[in-house]
Scaffold this motif. Structure first.
Motif, PDB file in Angstrom:
ATOM      1  N   TYR A  29       0.805  -1.135   0.039  1.00  0.00           N
ATOM      2  CA  TYR A  29       0.049   0.038   0.086  1.00  0.00           C
ATOM      3  C   TYR A  29       0.989   1.226  -0.192  1.00  0.00           C
ATOM      4  N   GLY A  30       0.473   2.343  -0.385  1.00  0.00           N
ATOM      5  CA  GLY A  30       1.125   3.478  -0.727  1.00  0.00           C
ATOM      6  C   GLY A  30       0.239   4.727  -0.654  1.00  0.00           C
ATOM      7  N   LEU A  31       0.786   5.603  -0.673  1.00  0.00           N
ATOM      8  CA  LEU A  31      -0.067   7.337  -0.781  1.00  0.00           C
ATOM      9  C   LEU A  31      -0.804   7.409  -2.067  1.00  0.00           C
ATOM     10  N   VAL A  32      -1.730   8.352  -1.829  1.00  0.00           N
ATOM     11  CA  VAL A  32      -2.334   8.570  -3.039  1.00  0.00           C
ATOM     12  C   VAL A  32      -1.597   9.483  -3.711  1.00  0.00           C
ATOM     13  N   THR A  33      -1.279   9.194  -5.066  1.00  0.00           N
ATOM     14  CA  THR A  33      -0.468   9.774  -5.905  1.00  0.00           C
ATOM     15  C   THR A  33      -0.711   9.760  -7.419  1.00  0.00           C
ATOM     16  N   GLY A  34      -0.295  10.847  -8.023  1.00  0.00           N
ATOM     17  CA  GLY A  34      -0.464  11.041  -9.401  1.00  0.00           C
ATOM     18  C   GLY A  34       0.581  12.039 -10.227  1.00  0.00           C
ATOM     19  N   PHE A  35       0.177  12.002 -11.513  1.00  0.00           N
ATOM     20  CA  PHE A  35       1.066  12.673 -12.236  1.00  0.00           C
ATOM     21  C   PHE A  35       0.518  14.188 -12.114  1.00  0.00           C
ATOM     22  N   LEU A  36       1.332  15.148 -12.095  1.00  0.00           N
ATOM     23  CA  LEU A  36       0.706  16.647 -12.315  1.00  0.00           C
ATOM     24  C   LEU A  36       0.348  16.807 -13.629  1.00  0.00           C
ATOM     25  N   GLU A  37      -0.799  17.297 -13.868  1.00  0.00           N
ATOM     26  CA  GLU A  37      -1.283  17.599 -15.210  1.00  0.00           C
ATOM     27  C   GLU A  37      -0.873  19.102 -15.803  1.00  0.00           C
ATOM     28  N   ALA A  38      -0.648  19.373 -17.243  1.00  0.00           N
ATOM     29  CA  ALA A  38      -0.453  20.546 -17.626  1.00  0.00           C
ATOM     30  C   ALA A  38      -1.347  21.509 -17.046  1.00  0.00           C
ATOM     31  N   GLY A  39      -0.980  22.613 -16.847  1.00  0.00           N
ATOM     32  CA  GLY A  39      -1.803  23.896 -16.249  1.00  0.00           C
ATOM     33  C   GLY A  39      -2.638  23.662 -14.885  1.00  0.00           C
ATOM     34  N   GLU A  40      -2.126  22.634 -13.970  1.00  0.00           N
ATOM     35  CA  GLU A  40      -2.473  22.787 -12.824  1.00  0.00           C
ATOM     36  C   GLU A  40      -1.160  22.975 -11.968  1.00  0.00           C
ATOM     37  N   SER A  41      -1.743  23.479 -10.775  1.00  0.00           N
ATOM     38  CA  SER A  41      -0.643  23.682  -9.719  1.00  0.00           C
ATOM     39  C   SER A  41      -0.480  22.331  -8.914  1.00  0.00           C
ATOM     40  N   PRO A  42       0.604  22.283  -8.246  1.00  0.00           N
ATOM     41  CA  PRO A  42       0.913  21.103  -7.418  1.00  0.00           C
ATOM     42  C   PRO A  42      -0.344  20.938  -6.396  1.00  0.00           C
ATOM     43  N   GLU A  43      -0.724  21.796  -5.662  1.00  0.00           N
ATOM     44  CA  GLU A  43      -1.956  21.823  -4.883  1.00  0.00           C
ATOM     45  C   GLU A  43      -3.164  21.578  -5.670  1.00  0.00           C
ATOM     46  N   GLN A  44      -3.550  21.870  -6.874  1.00  0.00           N
ATOM     47  CA  GLN A  44      -4.657  21.625  -7.489  1.00  0.00           C
ATOM     48  C   GLN A  44      -4.424  20.114  -7.753  1.00  0.00           C
ATOM     49  N   GLY A  45      -3.299  19.647  -8.088  1.00  0.00           N
ATOM     50  CA  GLY A  45      -3.155  18.447  -8.726  1.00  0.00           C
ATOM     51  C   GLY A  45      -3.342  17.223  -7.638  1.00  0.00           C
ATOM     52  N   VAL A  46      -2.896  17.640  -6.338  1.00  0.00           N
ATOM     53  CA  VAL A  46      -2.963  16.494  -5.392  1.00  0.00           C
ATOM     54  C   VAL A  46      -4.569  16.495  -4.759  1.00  0.00           C
TER      55      VAL A  46
END
Length: 163
Positions: free
Chosen positions: A67-84
């Motif tokens: 098991y791990g943390l919720v993760t994902g790739f940052l998408e173009a046009g979004e801030s890291p805060e929006q992405g998480v």
């Protein structure tokens, strides 16, 4: 380090040439100038608190006990805060609020740069199709692992006085 074998601009086979102080796959065609820099991919991660527990997730295809943390790739046009916050919503259908930035971590094994946040979430957990399972862990029983997002867990636990 590069997945490129042919130039994505002109189709010519790439060769190793010095660029930026080290050999990199580069296009030899006059006037093209393509270089496969091999820059790391930005990834966001959430140490996700929900109803007093930290939620860990297991992606499809992962070993049963991993098991791990919720993760994902940052998408173009979004801030890291929006992405998480997007990843928290997509993977567990929870509404999140960022508590703090935990840190930024180089994950060289996967050529990623992880931006990790402490996130508190509300709502009812609904597991997305990309996940196999999730589990709740008492924050006092959470243990870090020695690579990737585990380094963020280590730092978060240290800040709160845990192991």
């Amino acid at each position: 380090m590069s997945d490129f074998r042919y130039c994505p601009k002109c189709g010519t086979g790439l060769v190793e040439r010095e660029a930026g102080g080290r050999p990199r796959p580069s296009c030899p065609k006059e006037g093209c100038g393509f270089v496969a820099w091999g820059n790391p991919t930005p990834v966001v991660a959430a140490i996700l608190e929900h109803e007093g527990s930290v939620l860990l997730v297991r992606n499809k295809g992962w070993p049963e006990k991993l098991y791990g943390l919720v993760t994902g790739f940052l998408e173009a046009g979004e801030s890291p805060e929006q992405g998480v916050l997007r990843e928290v919503k997509e993977e567990l259908d929870l509404d999140g609020e960022i508590v703090s930035l935990v840190g930024v971590y180089a994950f060289e094994m996967r050529n990623e740069l992880i931006v990790a946040y402490h996130v508190k979430a509300t709502g009812t957990v609904k597991v997305s199709d990309e996940l196999e399972d999730y589990k709740r862990v008492d924050p006092n029983k959470l243990r870090a692992w020695e690579f990737g997002t585990g380094l963020a867990v280590r730092d978060w636990l240290a800040r709160r006085g845990g192991a």
